[in-house]
Design an enzyme around this catalytic site. Structure first.
Site, PDB file in Angstrom:
ATOM      1  N   LYS A 194     -36.354  -4.101  15.593  1.00 38.57           N
ATOM      2  CA  LYS A 194     -35.265  -4.876  16.195  1.00 38.57           C
ATOM      3  C   LYS A 194     -35.608  -6.368  16.294  1.00 38.57           C
ATOM      4  O   LYS A 194     -36.772  -6.760  16.172  1.00 38.57           O
ATOM      5  CB  LYS A 194     -34.932  -4.287  17.568  1.00 38.57           C
ATOM      6  N   TYR A 205     -23.810   1.549  16.739  1.00 38.23           N
ATOM      7  CA  TYR A 205     -23.782   1.905  18.162  1.00 38.23           C
ATOM      8  C   TYR A 205     -22.395   2.323  18.635  1.00 38.23           C
ATOM      9  O   TYR A 205     -22.068   2.162  19.815  1.00 38.23           O
ATOM     10  CB  TYR A 205     -24.321   0.741  18.996  1.00 38.23           C
ATOM     11  N   ARG A 247     -39.198   9.592  16.330  1.00 36.98           N
ATOM     12  CA  ARG A 247     -38.743   9.469  17.718  1.00 36.98           C
ATOM     13  C   ARG A 247     -39.919   9.614  18.681  1.00 36.98           C
ATOM     14  O   ARG A 247     -40.012   8.904  19.677  1.00 36.98           O
ATOM     15  CB  ARG A 247     -37.663  10.522  18.036  1.00 36.98           C
ATOM     16  N   THR A 274     -36.516   5.641  25.418  1.00 33.60           N
ATOM     17  CA  THR A 274     -35.593   4.516  25.213  1.00 33.60           C
ATOM     18  C   THR A 274     -35.943   3.334  26.112  1.00 33.60           C
ATOM     19  O   THR A 274     -35.932   2.191  25.666  1.00 33.60           O
ATOM     20  CB  THR A 274     -34.143   4.975  25.495  1.00 33.60           C
ATOM     21  N   ARG A 334     -42.763   1.729  21.775  1.00 33.48           N
ATOM     22  CA  ARG A 334     -42.076   1.078  22.904  1.00 33.48           C
ATOM     23  C   ARG A 334     -43.000   0.941  24.112  1.00 33.48           C
ATOM     24  O   ARG A 334     -42.927  -0.048  24.847  1.00 33.48           O
ATOM     25  CB  ARG A 334     -40.807   1.859  23.267  1.00 33.48           C
ATOM     26  N   ASN A 384     -35.827  -3.130  23.137  1.00 33.16           N
ATOM     27  CA  ASN A 384     -36.816  -2.049  23.098  1.00 33.16           C
ATOM     28  C   ASN A 384     -37.442  -1.832  21.723  1.00 33.16           C
ATOM     29  O   ASN A 384     -37.788  -0.722  21.356  1.00 33.16           O
ATOM     30  CB  ASN A 384     -36.249  -0.764  23.710  1.00 33.16           C
ATOM     31  N   HIS A 419     -35.478   0.913  16.562  1.00 30.81           N
ATOM     32  CA  HIS A 419     -34.417   1.919  16.543  1.00 30.81           C
ATOM     33  C   HIS A 419     -34.837   3.035  15.594  1.00 30.81           C
ATOM     34  O   HIS A 419     -35.423   2.757  14.552  1.00 30.81           O
ATOM     35  CB  HIS A 419     -33.095   1.322  16.029  1.00 30.81           C
ATOM     36  N   GLU A 472     -26.519   6.671   9.073  1.00 35.33           N
ATOM     37  CA  GLU A 472     -27.110   5.330   9.182  1.00 35.33           C
ATOM     38  C   GLU A 472     -27.676   4.851   7.835  1.00 35.33           C
ATOM     39  O   GLU A 472     -27.575   3.669   7.506  1.00 35.33           O
ATOM     40  CB  GLU A 472     -28.195   5.347  10.273  1.00 35.33           C
TER      41      GLU A 472
HETATM   42  N1  LIG Z   1     -28.900  -2.095  29.482  1.00 35.15           N
HETATM   43  C1  LIG Z   1     -28.814  -0.814  29.067  1.00 35.15           C
HETATM   44  N2  LIG Z   1     -29.018  -0.576  27.757  1.00 35.15           N
HETATM   45  C2  LIG Z   1     -28.924   0.707  27.344  1.00 35.15           C
HETATM   46  C3  LIG Z   1     -28.621   1.785  28.216  1.00 35.15           C
HETATM   47  N3  LIG Z   1     -28.593   2.938  27.494  1.00 35.15           N
HETATM   48  C4  LIG Z   1     -28.881   2.572  26.232  1.00 35.15           C
HETATM   49  N4  LIG Z   1     -29.068   1.229  26.128  1.00 35.15           N
HETATM   50  C5  LIG Z   1     -29.358   0.456  24.923  1.00 35.15           C
HETATM   51  O1  LIG Z   1     -28.656   1.013  23.859  1.00 35.15           O
HETATM   52  C6  LIG Z   1     -29.540   1.426  22.825  1.00 35.15           C
HETATM   53  C7  LIG Z   1     -29.031   2.708  22.212  1.00 35.15           C
HETATM   54  O2  LIG Z   1     -29.096   3.730  23.189  1.00 35.15           O
HETATM   55  P1  LIG Z   1     -29.484   5.227  22.768  1.00 35.15           P
HETATM   56  O3  LIG Z   1     -28.994   5.501  21.387  1.00 35.15           O
HETATM   57  O4  LIG Z   1     -29.029   6.123  23.855  1.00 35.15           O
HETATM   58  O5  LIG Z   1     -31.084   5.178  22.822  1.00 35.15           O
HETATM   59  P2  LIG Z   1     -32.118   5.355  21.642  1.00 35.15           P
HETATM   60  O6  LIG Z   1     -31.596   6.329  20.633  1.00 35.15           O
HETATM   61  O7  LIG Z   1     -33.461   5.623  22.218  1.00 35.15           O
HETATM   62  O8  LIG Z   1     -32.161   3.889  21.054  1.00 35.15           O
HETATM   63  P3  LIG Z   1     -31.772   3.420  19.575  1.00 35.15           P
HETATM   64  O9  LIG Z   1     -32.891   3.898  18.717  1.00 35.15           O
HETATM   65  O10 LIG Z   1     -31.675   1.931  19.662  1.00 35.15           O
HETATM   66  O11 LIG Z   1     -30.468   4.073  19.189  1.00 35.15           O
HETATM   67  C8  LIG Z   1     -30.896   1.581  23.482  1.00 35.15           C
HETATM   68  O12 LIG Z   1     -31.945   1.332  22.577  1.00 35.15           O
HETATM   69  C9  LIG Z   1     -30.840   0.537  24.598  1.00 35.15           C
HETATM   70  O13 LIG Z   1     -31.255  -0.742  24.122  1.00 35.15           O
HETATM   71  C10 LIG Z   1     -28.415   1.479  29.601  1.00 35.15           C
HETATM   72  O14 LIG Z   1     -28.149   2.347  30.431  1.00 35.15           O
HETATM   73  N5  LIG Z   1     -28.523   0.155  29.956  1.00 35.15           N
HETATM   74 MG   LIG Z   2     -29.826   6.014  19.553  1.00 40.17          MG
END
Ligand SMILES: Nc1nc2c(ncn2[C@@H]2O[C@H](COP(=O)(O)OP(=O)(O)OP(=O)(O)O)[C@@H](O)[C@H]2O)c(=O)[nH]1
Ligand SMILES: [Mg+2]
Length: 134
Positions: free
Chosen positions: A10, A50, A86, A92, A103, A113, A116, A127
């Site tokens: 990222k 997203y 993962r 996350t 992370r 973070n 992705h 994707e």
């Molecule tokens: N501020 C905030 N950001 C969030 C929250 N939930 C998710 N995000 C952001 O949204 C992104 C995508 O969320 P998810 O797909 O649920 O998490 P993930 O699969 O571990 O992350 P990705 O690999 O980026 O998709 C995360 O990487 C976070 O940066 C939240 O509750 N608050």
């Molecule tokens: Mg995700």
């Protein structure tokens, strides 16, 4: 099961000069890097990646962030590639991510973070098509 996954370093990590150490973590697993490209995402690509979060309070900030600078887009392949990546990435929220995960070692806050990774083989297919074409 041999499978592909989509990984993205990222913008915060690229800005901080962390491409090489993060790539090293993925290479260390033995997964194969099939595709690798530096690019800045359009808002359309960010929104497509997203889409599941549209309407949530953090959504606009998430799209601003993911389009804020270059990312490294990758396709990795190997046995259980989705799950392996993962686990390597960690939780996350970097605050909850275990030391030794990407992370956990390089991140501090949920909004930036570091990496992705696709969360299922179906997400990976979608994707990879979105970012590299069919
Ligand atoms: N501020 C905030 N950001 C969030 C929250 N939930 C998710 N995000 C952001 O949204 C992104 C995508 O969320 P998810 O797909 O649920 O998490 P993930 O699969 O571990 O992350 P990705 O690999 O980026 O998709 C995360 O990487 C976070 O940066 C939240 O509750 N608050
Ligand atoms: Mg995700």
């Amino acid at each position: 099961m041999n499978q592909q996954t989509y990984i993205m370093i990222k913008p915060d990590a690229v800005r901080r000069g962390l491409i090489a150490p993060i790539l090293q973590r993925f290479e260390n697993t033995g997964l194969v890097i099939e595709k690798l490209e530096l690019a800045t995402l359009s808002r359309e690509q960010g929104a497509a990646n997203y889409a599941e979060h549209e309407g949530k309070p953090f959504y606009d900030g998430l799209i601003d962030y993911i389009t804020s600078g270059p990312v490294v887009k990758m396709v990795l392949s190997g046995p259980d590639a989705v799950l392996v990546c993962r686990k390597l990435m960690g939780a996350t929220n970097p605050r909850d991510a275990a030391p030794g995960t990407i992370r956990g070692d390089y991140g501090l806050i949920m909004d930036a973070n570091v990496v992705h990774g696709s969360d299922s083989p179906e997400s990976a297919r979608r994707e990879i098509e979105l970012f590299f074409g069919a």
